[in-house]
Scaffold this motif. Structure first.
Motif, PDB file in Angstrom:
ATOM      1  N   ALA B  55       0.823  -1.209   0.000  1.00  0.00           N
ATOM      2  CA  ALA B  55       0.000   0.000   0.000  1.00  0.00           C
ATOM      3  C   ALA B  55       0.860   1.263   0.000  1.00  0.00           C
ATOM      4  O   ALA B  55       0.456   2.296  -0.515  1.00  0.00           O
ATOM      5  N   SER B  56       2.067   1.194   0.545  1.00  0.00           N
ATOM      6  CA  SER B  56       2.856   2.412   0.683  1.00  0.00           C
ATOM      7  C   SER B  56       4.053   2.437  -0.259  1.00  0.00           C
ATOM      8  O   SER B  56       4.493   1.402  -0.752  1.00  0.00           O
ATOM      9  N   VAL B  57       4.538   3.616  -0.495  1.00  0.00           N
ATOM     10  CA  VAL B  57       5.681   3.812  -1.383  1.00  0.00           C
ATOM     11  C   VAL B  57       6.926   3.111  -0.822  1.00  0.00           C
ATOM     12  O   VAL B  57       7.684   2.488  -1.558  1.00  0.00           O
ATOM     13  N   ASP B  58       7.108   3.201   0.498  1.00  0.00           N
ATOM     14  CA  ASP B  58       8.256   2.557   1.136  1.00  0.00           C
ATOM     15  C   ASP B  58       8.242   1.055   0.893  1.00  0.00           C
ATOM     16  O   ASP B  58       9.251   0.446   0.567  1.00  0.00           O
ATOM     17  N   ARG B  60       6.829  -0.451  -1.496  1.00  0.00           N
ATOM     18  CA  ARG B  60       7.086  -0.717  -2.910  1.00  0.00           C
ATOM     19  C   ARG B  60       8.577  -0.800  -3.215  1.00  0.00           C
ATOM     20  O   ARG B  60       9.009  -1.615  -4.010  1.00  0.00           O
ATOM     21  N   SER B  61       9.326   0.070  -2.569  1.00  0.00           N
ATOM     22  CA  SER B  61      10.763   0.055  -2.859  1.00  0.00           C
ATOM     23  C   SER B  61      11.387  -1.241  -2.343  1.00  0.00           C
ATOM     24  O   SER B  61      12.350  -1.731  -2.903  1.00  0.00           O
ATOM     25  N   THR B  62      10.800  -1.811  -1.301  1.00  0.00           N
ATOM     26  CA  THR B  62      11.283  -3.102  -0.807  1.00  0.00           C
ATOM     27  C   THR B  62      10.994  -4.181  -1.840  1.00  0.00           C
ATOM     28  O   THR B  62      11.770  -5.104  -2.045  1.00  0.00           O
ATOM     29  N   THR B  63       9.840  -4.074  -2.475  1.00  0.00           N
ATOM     30  CA  THR B  63       9.489  -5.043  -3.505  1.00  0.00           C
ATOM     31  C   THR B  63      10.470  -4.954  -4.671  1.00  0.00           C
ATOM     32  O   THR B  63      10.894  -5.964  -5.230  1.00  0.00           O
ATOM     33  N   LEU B  64      10.829  -3.724  -5.006  1.00  0.00           N
ATOM     34  CA  LEU B  64      11.795  -3.503  -6.077  1.00  0.00           C
ATOM     35  C   LEU B  64      13.098  -4.232  -5.763  1.00  0.00           C
ATOM     36  O   LEU B  64      13.727  -4.830  -6.626  1.00  0.00           O
ATOM     37  N   ASP B  65      13.464  -4.195  -4.498  1.00  0.00           N
ATOM     38  CA  ASP B  65      14.677  -4.882  -4.073  1.00  0.00           C
ATOM     39  C   ASP B  65      14.518  -6.401  -4.223  1.00  0.00           C
ATOM     40  O   ASP B  65      15.444  -7.095  -4.622  1.00  0.00           O
ATOM     41  N   ILE B  76      14.553 -17.384 -15.258  1.00  0.00           N
ATOM     42  CA  ILE B  76      13.349 -17.552 -16.071  1.00  0.00           C
ATOM     43  C   ILE B  76      12.616 -16.210 -16.025  1.00  0.00           C
ATOM     44  O   ILE B  76      12.881 -15.390 -15.147  1.00  0.00           O
ATOM     45  N   PRO B  77      11.716 -15.959 -16.962  1.00  0.00           N
ATOM     46  CA  PRO B  77      11.072 -14.650 -17.029  1.00  0.00           C
ATOM     47  C   PRO B  77      10.256 -14.308 -15.777  1.00  0.00           C
ATOM     48  O   PRO B  77       9.601 -15.166 -15.197  1.00  0.00           O
ATOM     49  N   LEU B  78      10.334 -13.052 -15.416  1.00  0.00           N
ATOM     50  CA  LEU B  78       9.633 -12.556 -14.235  1.00  0.00           C
ATOM     51  C   LEU B  78       8.710 -11.400 -14.627  1.00  0.00           C
ATOM     52  O   LEU B  78       9.152 -10.417 -15.222  1.00  0.00           O
ATOM     53  N   THR B  79       7.434 -11.550 -14.299  1.00  0.00           N
ATOM     54  CA  THR B  79       6.465 -10.482 -14.537  1.00  0.00           C
ATOM     55  C   THR B  79       6.113  -9.859 -13.195  1.00  0.00           C
ATOM     56  O   THR B  79       5.902 -10.580 -12.223  1.00  0.00           O
ATOM     57  N   VAL B  80       6.062  -8.542 -13.151  1.00  0.00           N
ATOM     58  CA  VAL B  80       5.679  -7.881 -11.905  1.00  0.00           C
ATOM     59  C   VAL B  80       4.476  -6.979 -12.171  1.00  0.00           C
ATOM     60  O   VAL B  80       4.464  -6.208 -13.131  1.00  0.00           O
ATOM     61  N   GLY B  81       3.462  -7.127 -11.328  1.00  0.00           N
ATOM     62  CA  GLY B  81       2.268  -6.296 -11.458  1.00  0.00           C
ATOM     63  C   GLY B  81       1.950  -5.633 -10.145  1.00  0.00           C
ATOM     64  O   GLY B  81       2.508  -5.987  -9.103  1.00  0.00           O
ATOM     65  N   GLY B  82       1.041  -4.654 -10.189  1.00  0.00           N
ATOM     66  CA  GLY B  82       0.600  -3.981  -8.967  1.00  0.00           C
ATOM     67  C   GLY B  82       1.231  -2.624  -8.812  1.00  0.00           C
ATOM     68  O   GLY B  82       2.450  -2.501  -8.790  1.00  0.00           O
ATOM     69  N   GLY B  83       0.404  -1.632  -8.742  1.00  0.00           N
ATOM     70  CA  GLY B  83       0.884  -0.289  -8.420  1.00  0.00           C
ATOM     71  C   GLY B  83       1.552   0.473  -9.554  1.00  0.00           C
ATOM     72  O   GLY B  83       2.122   1.528  -9.318  1.00  0.00           O
TER      73      GLY B  83
END
Lengths: 196, 253
Positions: B55-58, B60-65, B76-83
């Motif tokens: 839910a929060s920007v912070d 999200r940056s953890t997800t990026l990591d 193998i290919p990775l798809t990322v969705g959400g936000g």
């Protein structure tokens, strides 16, 4: 040192890591000097043929890749990075390629496109040694369909038969993404890296 | 030589952690997306999908990591969705190591986003995720938002055609009627979608038994996405693929 040409915004992280598995140092660079002085060159590519050439030209990369093809050192082209080695591409208008391989890259005749996913290959290339029966990961809607002169071609079929990989002299290029093709892709990269 | 039908596990990630209980033995940390990605990769997953529900920007940056660490270890290919709201969000994800992104609500709110992403990165990076259910619309299916709680007031098949014309490379078709039921994919909806779009269709929602997977392929799906059936160990990816191979479908074993 293997240099991967960084001229756009695709996923180069996996490519870097996949080539690092060979034990070589791998740099991501858009610097001409650094790219050309490496022991081997990788030309990645995402998106459309024309857009790719445009981004390449923005860093004077077309000339750079042209020079790399002539160095005699091993060159590996991936996906659109392979397509731009051909004479022309017909994706979103006609675009001139580097012409290392004669022939054009044209729209695939298949009911469902892009061709996305794992497909098998027909090969007699030594680079595929140990992974001849494996599948590799493709993502594209355009392909080269005729074998260029003096080259060894590995084929795949989706709707029609087209080039999955092609090699001539110091240059090897794949339509599929070896860096996304799991253990099979890693083995292929390892086989190629023996030339370095 | 035939293109393999893809089997794709989906992980819900919140603040860099996998949520919605994943039930595996022998995992040191079942909440670590990297560890799960590796496990599914070794079990034969053809691609991976992360759905970022932070839910929060912070967060999200953890997800990026997490995306970064996964891309470094799983080939193998990775798809990322959400936000994803902007082209710059896509750029960030691709640079972190995602191969594709999936967009949903943001494209409904502003369909031009599809054109913008496709023009910049190509159609092949863009998956349109649609949460659809049966309704009194032209095709009999409508698009929903808020996890299926609200109607978007848009016909699902019309939206699909529109989005393909704008430049999406794949459709992730999630049946809100079948989701969570484990009583099979929505076969009729997959068949209806197959008739209107020429891009690959990833069917999602309702997977429970082995025969569900083959039925969805017969209806025209190119790839099948599932979450709980894999996370809870009801079925393994290997089992699904062996079942499909025995039925004559092309799979990567």
């Amino acid at each position: 040192m293997i240099a991967i040409l960084d001229y756009g915004s695709g996923n180069l992280r996996s490519a870097q890591r996949a080539f690092e598995l060979t034990g070589h140092k791998v740099s991501l660079t858009s610097d001409a000097q650094e790219f050309l002085s490496a022991d081997a060159h990788v030309v990645p590519g995402v998106g459309a043929f024309g857009a790719c050439m445009e981004q390449l030209n923005a860093i004077n990369g077309a000339q750079l890749v042209g020079q790399a093809l002539q160095t005699g050192k091993p060159v590996f082209g991936i996906c659109v990075g392979m397509q731009i080695f051909f004479s022309e591409g017909e994706e979103k208008g006609s675009h001139k390629g580097l012409g290392f391989f004669e022939g054009s890259v044209s729209h695939i005749d298949a009911p469902v496109l892009p061709h996305i996913g794992w497909n098998s290959v027909e090969t007699d290339s030594e680079l595929f040694s140990g992974v001849e029966e494996e599948m590799f990961y493709f993502v594209h809607s355009y392909a080269a369909k005729a074998a260029p002169r003096d080259s060894r071609v590995t084929w795949t079929t989706y709707g029609e038969r087209f080039i999955a990989a092609v090699e001539k002299e110091n240059v090897f290029a794949t339509q599929f993404h070896p860096e996304k093709s799991g253990a099979a892709g890693a083995k292929l990269i390892e086989n190629w890296a023996k030339k370095i | 030589m035939t293109l393999a039908k893809r089997i794709i596990p989906c992980l819900d990630v919140d603040g860099g952690r996998v949520v919605k209980g994943v039930n595996f033995e022998n995992l040191v940390d079942a909440g670590d997306p990297v560890e799960l990605a590796k496990l599914y990769g070794s079990e034969g997953a053809d691609e991976l999908t992360f759905l970022d529900i932070s839910a929060s920007v912070d967060d999200r940056s953890t997800t990026l990591d997490a995306v970064r660490r996964t891309a470094e270890q799983v080939f193998i290919p990775l798809t990322v969705g959400g936000g994803i709201r902007e082209v710059s969000d896509v750029d960030q994800l691709l640079r972190a190591g995602a191969d594709k992104v999936s967009i949903n609500t943001a494209a409904l709110n502003r369909p031009e986003l599809i054109n913008e992403i496709a023009d910049r990165f190509g159609n092949q990076v863009l998956v349109l995720s649609i949460d659809a259910r049966r309704a009194q619309t032209a095709s009999g299916y409508e698009v929903t938002t808020h996890g299926g709680r609200k109607s978007a007031g848009v016909d699902a098949l019309e939206w699909m055609s529109n989005a393909v014309a704008r430049g999406v490379g794949e459709i992730l078709l999630n049946s809100m009627d079948a989701d969570g039921t484990r009583s099979g994919f929505d076969i009729e909806m997959i068949r209806a979608a197959r008739e209107v779009v020429t891009v690959p269709i990833i069917a999602s929602g309702g997977a429970g038994a082995l025969t569900d997977f083959s039925a969805a392929l017969d209806a025209g799906a190119d790839a099948l996405l599932a979450a709980s059936v894999f996370h809870f160990g009801t079925l393994s990816i290997q089992q699904v693929k062996e079942h499909l191979a025995a039925g004559g479908y092309s799979v990567r074993l």
